[in-house]
Each structure stands twice: as C-alpha cells, then as structure tokens.
Design a protein around this motif. Structure first.
Motif, short mmCIF file in Angstrom:
data_model
loop_
_atom_site.label_atom_id
_atom_site.label_comp_id
_atom_site.label_asym_id
_atom_site.label_seq_id
_atom_site.Cartn_x
_atom_site.Cartn_y
_atom_site.Cartn_z
N TYR A 1 0.84 -1.20 0.00
CA TYR A 1 0.00 0.00 0.00
C TYR A 1 0.88 1.25 0.00
O TYR A 1 0.91 2.03 0.94
N TRP B 1 -0.19 2.39 -5.02
CA TRP B 1 -1.52 1.97 -4.59
C TRP B 1 -2.40 3.18 -4.30
O TRP B 1 -3.58 3.21 -4.68
N ARG B 2 -1.84 4.19 -3.64
CA ARG B 2 -2.65 5.37 -3.32
C ARG B 2 -3.16 6.05 -4.59
O ARG B 2 -4.31 6.50 -4.63
N ARG C 1 -5.91 3.82 -5.90
CA ARG C 1 -7.08 3.96 -5.03
C ARG C 1 -7.89 5.19 -5.42
O ARG C 1 -9.12 5.13 -5.57
N VAL D 1 -10.85 0.98 -1.20
CA VAL D 1 -10.79 0.03 -2.31
C VAL D 1 -10.37 -1.30 -1.68
O VAL D 1 -9.27 -1.44 -1.15
N HIS E 1 -10.86 -5.87 -7.12
CA HIS E 1 -11.05 -4.62 -6.38
C HIS E 1 -12.53 -4.24 -6.36
O HIS E 1 -13.22 -4.39 -7.36
N SER F 1 -15.24 -1.10 -4.42
CA SER F 1 -15.38 0.09 -3.60
C SER F 1 -16.31 -0.21 -2.43
O SER F 1 -17.40 -0.76 -2.63
#
Length: 91
Positions: free
Chosen positions: A14, A18-19, A22, A47, A66, A68
C-alpha cells in the motif's frame, strides 16, 4: 500475533502506486457496492480486495479483485475474514 508479523502498510504494497490507483478507482466507482446492493447510495472510501491477496502481487493488482466499499462495510468484511469481533477466521 498476525498483525505483528505482516509488516506495515507500505511493506504490504500500500505505497504511492496503490494510493494513486485507489484515487482513480474511487473516482470511477464512487459508491459502496455492498450498500448499493441494498438500495442505499453511500460514498465509498476504501478500495477492497475481494479475495484477500495475502502478499500475492498478481492478486493485489488484479482490477477484477477490487471493489469500492464504505468504511463500515469494509470493517465488517475484514472482521469476518480475519476473525475480528469474535468471528472465526475464514480459511
């Protein structure tokens, strides 16, 4: 014990990449899929990995894995998978 052995968020993948993903994912999928299935329109903030990746990089980055979720749904799902709140750990 599990939390101590799994490393920090960056070590679990992460990171900055990843951010960025996301933010992109939430922009394109802004509603919690669990709430939406119940007819409620709740903004997603997380996510989630549908199938926990457990360090598998291919599964980690698979966009089909993935979804939400709002924080409440994500916390409930994670607790049921990880054994939180007295739940049994799913195998």
């Amino acid at each position: 014990r599990y939390d101590k052995s799994r490393g920090n968020s960056a070590k679990r993948g992460y990171d900055h990449r990843w951010r960025k993903h996301r933010l992109w994912h939430l922009k394109h999928h802004p509603l919690c899929v669990h709430c939406l299935a119940e007819g409620r329109y709740v903004p997603a903030t997380v996510v989630d990995h549908i199938i926990p990746h457990k360090g598998d990089e291919k599964l980690f980055w698979d966009p089909k894995n993935h979804q939400s979720l709002c924080a409440e749904c994500h916390n409930r799902k994670t607790a049921s998978e990880d054994g939180g709140f007295g739940n049994k750990v799913k195998g």
